[in-house]
Scaffold this motif. Structure first.
Motif, PDB file in Angstrom:
ATOM      1  N   LYS A  78       0.809  -1.222   0.000  1.00 30.20           N
ATOM      2  CA  LYS A  78       0.000   0.000   0.000  1.00 30.20           C
ATOM      3  C   LYS A  78       0.845   1.277   0.000  1.00 30.20           C
ATOM      4  N   LYS A  79       2.154   1.134  -0.166  1.00 31.42           N
ATOM      5  CA  LYS A  79       3.031   2.307  -0.167  1.00 31.42           C
ATOM      6  C   LYS A  79       3.013   3.006  -1.523  1.00 31.42           C
ATOM      7  N   ALA A  80       3.499   4.257  -1.551  1.00 34.90           N
ATOM      8  CA  ALA A  80       3.555   5.054  -2.777  1.00 34.90           C
ATOM      9  C   ALA A  80       4.414   4.350  -3.823  1.00 34.90           C
ATOM     10  N   TRP A  81       4.019   4.481  -5.100  1.00 31.56           N
ATOM     11  CA  TRP A  81       4.693   3.757  -6.170  1.00 31.56           C
ATOM     12  C   TRP A  81       6.164   4.128  -6.280  1.00 31.56           C
ATOM     13  N   TRP A  82       6.512   5.397  -6.039  1.00 35.49           N
ATOM     14  CA  TRP A  82       7.900   5.820  -6.224  1.00 35.49           C
ATOM     15  C   TRP A  82       8.816   5.250  -5.149  1.00 35.49           C
ATOM     16  N   LYS A  83       8.278   5.049  -3.948  1.00 34.54           N
ATOM     17  CA  LYS A  83       9.068   4.437  -2.885  1.00 34.54           C
ATOM     18  C   LYS A  83       9.377   2.975  -3.231  1.00 34.54           C
ATOM     19  N   VAL A  84       8.375   2.289  -3.756  1.00 40.21           N
ATOM     20  CA  VAL A  84       8.559   0.904  -4.164  1.00 40.21           C
ATOM     21  C   VAL A  84       9.560   0.816  -5.308  1.00 40.21           C
ATOM     22  N   PHE A  85       9.467   1.745  -6.270  1.00 43.01           N
ATOM     23  CA  PHE A  85      10.362   1.749  -7.423  1.00 43.01           C
ATOM     24  C   PHE A  85      11.816   1.919  -6.988  1.00 43.01           C
ATOM     25  N   ILE A  86      12.092   2.908  -6.149  1.00 37.05           N
ATOM     26  CA  ILE A  86      13.465   3.169  -5.711  1.00 37.05           C
ATOM     27  C   ILE A  86      14.023   1.980  -4.936  1.00 37.05           C
ATOM     28  N   LYS A  87      13.222   1.436  -4.056  1.00 40.94           N
ATOM     29  CA  LYS A  87      13.650   0.293  -3.255  1.00 40.94           C
ATOM     30  C   LYS A  87      13.979  -0.905  -4.147  1.00 40.94           C
ATOM     31  N   SER A  88      13.135  -1.152  -5.135  1.00 39.32           N
ATOM     32  CA  SER A  88      13.343  -2.275  -6.055  1.00 39.32           C
ATOM     33  C   SER A  88      14.545  -2.031  -6.953  1.00 39.32           C
ATOM     34  N   TYR A  89      14.699  -0.787  -7.400  1.00 39.43           N
ATOM     35  CA  TYR A  89      15.825  -0.405  -8.270  1.00 39.43           C
ATOM     36  C   TYR A  89      17.152  -0.723  -7.586  1.00 39.43           C
ATOM     37  N   ILE A  90      17.276  -0.314  -6.340  1.00 41.88           N
ATOM     38  CA  ILE A  90      18.545  -0.480  -5.619  1.00 41.88           C
ATOM     39  C   ILE A  90      18.818  -1.942  -5.304  1.00 41.88           C
ATOM     40  N   TRP A  91      17.860  -2.599  -4.666  1.00 38.72           N
ATOM     41  CA  TRP A  91      18.105  -3.957  -4.212  1.00 38.72           C
ATOM     42  C   TRP A  91      18.091  -4.965  -5.354  1.00 38.72           C
ATOM     43  N   GLY A  92      17.318  -4.703  -6.409  1.00 42.53           N
ATOM     44  CA  GLY A  92      17.356  -5.569  -7.585  1.00 42.53           C
ATOM     45  C   GLY A  92      18.719  -5.528  -8.242  1.00 42.53           C
ATOM     46  N   THR A  93      19.309  -4.350  -8.310  1.00 43.36           N
ATOM     47  CA  THR A  93      20.639  -4.185  -8.885  1.00 43.36           C
ATOM     48  C   THR A  93      21.680  -4.932  -8.053  1.00 43.36           C
ATOM     49  N   VAL A  94      21.588  -4.802  -6.747  1.00 45.38           N
ATOM     50  CA  VAL A  94      22.511  -5.509  -5.847  1.00 45.38           C
ATOM     51  C   VAL A  94      22.388  -7.025  -6.038  1.00 45.38           C
ATOM     52  N   ALA A  95      21.153  -7.516  -6.124  1.00 45.42           N
ATOM     53  CA  ALA A  95      20.922  -8.955  -6.285  1.00 45.42           C
ATOM     54  C   ALA A  95      21.481  -9.459  -7.609  1.00 45.42           C
ATOM     55  N   GLU A  96      21.268  -8.689  -8.686  1.00 45.19           N
ATOM     56  CA  GLU A  96      21.762  -9.105  -9.994  1.00 45.19           C
ATOM     57  C   GLU A  96      23.287  -9.166 -10.008  1.00 45.19           C
ATOM     58  N   TYR A  97      23.919  -8.198  -9.366  1.00 44.45           N
ATOM     59  CA  TYR A  97      25.383  -8.189  -9.294  1.00 44.45           C
ATOM     60  C   TYR A  97      25.886  -9.420  -8.533  1.00 44.45           C
ATOM     61  N   ILE A  98      25.247  -9.716  -7.400  1.00 37.29           N
ATOM     62  CA  ILE A  98      25.654 -10.862  -6.587  1.00 37.29           C
ATOM     63  C   ILE A  98      25.446 -12.162  -7.351  1.00 37.29           C
ATOM     64  N   CYS A  99      24.330 -12.281  -8.079  1.00 40.22           N
ATOM     65  CA  CYS A  99      24.062 -13.492  -8.866  1.00 40.22           C
ATOM     66  C   CYS A  99      25.126 -13.688  -9.936  1.00 40.22           C
ATOM     67  N   SER A 100      25.496 -12.607 -10.625  1.00 42.80           N
ATOM     68  CA  SER A 100      26.518 -12.689 -11.671  1.00 42.80           C
ATOM     69  C   SER A 100      27.864 -13.091 -11.084  1.00 42.80           C
ATOM     70  N   LEU A 101      28.234 -12.455  -9.984  1.00 39.94           N
ATOM     71  CA  LEU A 101      29.504 -12.769  -9.332  1.00 39.94           C
ATOM     72  C   LEU A 101      29.512 -14.196  -8.807  1.00 39.94           C
ATOM     73  N   GLY A 102      28.384 -14.606  -8.201  1.00 40.16           N
ATOM     74  CA  GLY A 102      28.280 -15.960  -7.666  1.00 40.16           C
ATOM     75  C   GLY A 102      28.372 -17.013  -8.755  1.00 40.16           C
ATOM     76  N   GLU A 103      27.715 -16.769  -9.891  1.00 39.47           N
ATOM     77  CA  GLU A 103      27.762 -17.716 -11.006  1.00 39.47           C
ATOM     78  C   GLU A 103      29.193 -17.860 -11.533  1.00 39.47           C
ATOM     79  N   GLU A 104      29.903 -16.729 -11.603  1.00 39.87           N
ATOM     80  CA  GLU A 104      31.284 -16.782 -12.079  1.00 39.87           C
ATOM     81  C   GLU A 104      32.178 -17.553 -11.113  1.00 39.87           C
ATOM     82  N   LEU A 105      32.006 -17.312  -9.823  1.00 38.50           N
ATOM     83  CA  LEU A 105      32.844 -17.973  -8.821  1.00 38.50           C
ATOM     84  C   LEU A 105      32.560 -19.472  -8.743  1.00 38.50           C
ATOM     85  N   VAL A 106      31.278 -19.850  -8.862  1.00 44.13           N
ATOM     86  CA  VAL A 106      30.890 -21.256  -8.709  1.00 44.13           C
ATOM     87  C   VAL A 106      31.035 -22.031 -10.017  1.00 44.13           C
ATOM     88  N   PHE A 107      30.531 -21.443 -11.124  1.00 41.45           N
ATOM     89  CA  PHE A 107      30.470 -22.174 -12.390  1.00 41.45           C
ATOM     90  C   PHE A 107      31.590 -21.805 -13.370  1.00 41.45           C
TER      91      PHE A 107
END
Length: 237
Positions: free
Chosen positions: A93-122
């Protein structure tokens, strides 16, 4: 002696509480491990399908985009779904822009970690944004970070509520049985996938199999087989 008994009782009570909370589905202020796992599995499959369709629309042919040897799983999407759920399940129920910023930041962090993790493991990565503007080490870029922000909005307003309704429609007893079956199978899949790619990397370096298990891996998970499974992989070494 009495203290030892009290400690054992406390540990038992803690374990029972954790077990109950893990399968708790009636608390809107708590996201249980049971719910998170189902979200993870659903997003894995949907992510795989999205990647397959995107490849077909872009290149005109079907190509494997799976993360594991067996099953239509896109782990980056599964982990993204889990992350968005944990971050946003209280923000419906929060404002759309708050959700967008939160998703933008943490989605980027997650994607970076996934890429780094895939490289280290695979030893390879499944995407490379080096040619995209405003990228960081080719792992993330501004454009796809915007997509994460938009995805968070769609997720919290539409997808997450729908997924929760579907998960809660599964009778809990049946859901628990399915949970353990899927958990064991995907755990085996992850272990096999890691070992298969590890052996391939060793083969590329001229390292012969050291035991029967490695001989089995070389026989059943050849370079040709892995090339088909990970057709979009990019070596990093």
């Amino acid at each position: 002696m009495e203290k030892k008994r009290l400690d054992k009782k406390k540990i038992k009570e803690t374990n029972q509480k954790l077990k109950k909370n893990f399968f708790e589905i009636d608390d809107d202020n708590h996201l249980s491990g049971y719910e998170v796992f189902y979200i993870f599995m659903i997003c894995n499959v949907i992510g795989y399908c999205v990647e397959m369709v995107f490849c077909y629309l872009k290149h005109g042919y079907w190509e494997s985009r799976q993360s594991l040897i067996y099953g239509p799983f896109g782990l980056a999407y599964g982990l993204g779904g889990v992350l968005l759920s944990y971050l946003l399940f209280k923000d419906t129920k929060k404002a759309w822009w708050k959700v967008f910023i939160k998703s933008y930041i943490w989605g980027t962090v997650a994607e970076y970690i996934c890429s780094l993790g895939e490289e280290l493991v695979f030893g390879h990565v499944s995407w490379d944004y080096s040619k995209m503007p405003l990228n960081i080490n080719g792992r993330v870029c501004a454009l796809y970070s915007v997509f994460w922000g938009l995805m968070g909005l769609v997720w919290v307003k539409l997808i997450y509520p729908l997924f929760m309704k579907l998960i809660h429609k599964i009778p809990l007893k049946i859901g628990k049985v399915l949970f353990w079956i899927m958990f064991i199978l995907i755990l085996i899949d992850i272990i096999l996938s890691c070992e298969a790619v590890s052996r391939r990397n060793a083969r590329d370096k001229g390292v012969p199999p050291q035991n029967r298990f490695e001989q089995f891996m070389d026989k059943h998970y050849t370079d040709e087989f892995l090339d088909k499974v990970y057709a979009n992989a990019v070596a990093t070494s």
